[in-house]
Design a protein around this motif. Sequence first.
Motif, PDB file in Angstrom:
ATOM      1  N   LYS A   1      35.317 -54.772  41.274  1.00 52.43           N
ATOM      2  CA  LYS A   1      34.847 -55.253  39.981  1.00 52.43           C
ATOM      3  C   LYS A   1      34.369 -56.700  40.091  1.00 52.43           C
ATOM      4  O   LYS A   1      33.302 -57.061  39.570  1.00 52.43           O
ATOM      5  CB  LYS A   1      35.964 -55.137  38.935  1.00 52.43           C
ATOM      6  N   GLU A   2      35.148 -57.522  40.780  1.00 49.15           N
ATOM      7  CA  GLU A   2      34.775 -58.930  40.953  1.00 49.15           C
ATOM      8  C   GLU A   2      33.473 -59.059  41.742  1.00 49.15           C
ATOM      9  O   GLU A   2      32.607 -59.873  41.396  1.00 49.15           O
ATOM     10  CB  GLU A   2      35.898 -59.667  41.673  1.00 49.15           C
ATOM     11  N   ARG A   3      33.330 -58.246  42.776  1.00 52.08           N
ATOM     12  CA  ARG A   3      32.114 -58.282  43.588  1.00 52.08           C
ATOM     13  C   ARG A   3      30.896 -57.870  42.759  1.00 52.08           C
ATOM     14  O   ARG A   3      29.819 -58.473  42.865  1.00 52.08           O
ATOM     15  CB  ARG A   3      32.267 -57.355  44.791  1.00 52.08           C
ATOM     16  N   LEU A   4      31.070 -56.851  41.912  1.00 56.16           N
ATOM     17  CA  LEU A   4      29.973 -56.382  41.073  1.00 56.16           C
ATOM     18  C   LEU A   4      29.579 -57.434  40.041  1.00 56.16           C
ATOM     19  O   LEU A   4      28.382 -57.648  39.781  1.00 56.16           O
ATOM     20  CB  LEU A   4      30.374 -55.076  40.372  1.00 56.16           C
ATOM     21  N   GLU A   5      30.560 -58.110  39.473  1.00 56.97           N
ATOM     22  CA  GLU A   5      30.264 -59.178  38.511  1.00 56.97           C
ATOM     23  C   GLU A   5      29.468 -60.295  39.182  1.00 56.97           C
ATOM     24  O   GLU A   5      28.553 -60.868  38.561  1.00 56.97           O
ATOM     25  CB  GLU A   5      31.563 -59.718  37.910  1.00 56.97           C
ATOM     26  N   HIS A   6      29.801 -60.586  40.428  1.00 57.46           N
ATOM     27  CA  HIS A   6      29.077 -61.620  41.169  1.00 57.46           C
ATOM     28  C   HIS A   6      27.629 -61.181  41.428  1.00 57.46           C
ATOM     29  O   HIS A   6      26.691 -61.981  41.279  1.00 57.46           O
ATOM     30  CB  HIS A   6      29.781 -61.904  42.486  1.00 57.46           C
ATOM     31  N   GLN A   7      27.465 -59.896  41.781  1.00 56.37           N
ATOM     32  CA  GLN A   7      26.124 -59.369  42.052  1.00 56.37           C
ATOM     33  C   GLN A   7      25.262 -59.357  40.792  1.00 56.37           C
ATOM     34  O   GLN A   7      24.069 -59.686  40.840  1.00 56.37           O
ATOM     35  CB  GLN A   7      26.218 -57.960  42.632  1.00 56.37           C
ATOM     36  N   LEU A   8      25.860 -58.982  39.676  1.00 51.76           N
ATOM     37  CA  LEU A   8      25.120 -58.865  38.420  1.00 51.76           C
ATOM     38  C   LEU A   8      25.015 -60.194  37.682  1.00 51.76           C
ATOM     39  O   LEU A   8      24.213 -60.339  36.765  1.00 51.76           O
ATOM     40  CB  LEU A   8      25.795 -57.834  37.505  1.00 51.76           C
ATOM     41  N   ASN A   9      25.889 -61.132  38.079  1.00 53.22           N
ATOM     42  CA  ASN A   9      25.980 -62.419  37.380  1.00 53.22           C
ATOM     43  C   ASN A   9      26.274 -62.207  35.900  1.00 53.22           C
ATOM     44  O   ASN A   9      25.723 -62.887  35.032  1.00 53.22           O
ATOM     45  CB  ASN A   9      24.692 -63.231  37.553  1.00 53.22           C
ATOM     46  N   SER A  10      27.129 -61.246  35.625  1.00 54.47           N
ATOM     47  CA  SER A  10      27.524 -60.954  34.242  1.00 54.47           C
ATOM     48  C   SER A  10      28.875 -60.251  34.234  1.00 54.47           C
ATOM     49  O   SER A  10      29.346 -59.764  35.267  1.00 54.47           O
ATOM     50  CB  SER A  10      26.486 -60.072  33.547  1.00 54.47           C
TER      51      SER A  10
END
Length: 218
Positions: A154-163
Amino acid sequence: MNKLIYITLLSLVFSCKNNAQPTPKQTELLHAEPVQVPLKKGMAKAYFASGCFWCVEAIYESVKGVKDAISGYSGGHTKNPTYASSNTGKTGHAETVEVIYDPNVVSFETLVDVYFGSQDPSQINGQGPDKGSQYRSIIFYQNEAQKQVILKKKERLEHQLNSKVATEVYPFQKFWKAEAYHQNYEKNNPRNSYIQNVSIPRLNRFKAKFPELLKKDH
């Protein structure tokens, strides 16, 4: 029918615009000890909520190593939830799918990738035209190792999406199987307008994104 009109009507007919009631019992669930579901004949179980369970069930059933996917309810504070009661938002339950899988073929980590890769992770309290707390996104963990897998992805995805990713992370407690007519709904009702306009397109987007994970007959 114009697609925009269809989606608008669909959101009114199939959705209850509500929020899960922030009762003390619901809050307690986040701090409860997770329940570990034992292997049965070598098969493990995992639990995911990300919108209409008709859609989610079909997605997971297309994945190699998944024996079955069952529609039901989880994440709430009441016993014996039903389709009608979960739609009120007062039970705290979300439409959830129980994924029965062979851990020697597909890992929990991959199932989490399927989860995040088959939805709009930024949408709060819903997916697509389905809006309401019963359609919110939740991943359930059964032990600390699974929790860490979920949180890191989840943290990695938030970083990728910047949201912000809307997915809630809950300790698994209990799964309540949904009414019989909900099971294998997409397979049994291929001409249903919701299936044609929402569920099948969502499944096809997943297939295009993860062709290497699909069973041969999908």
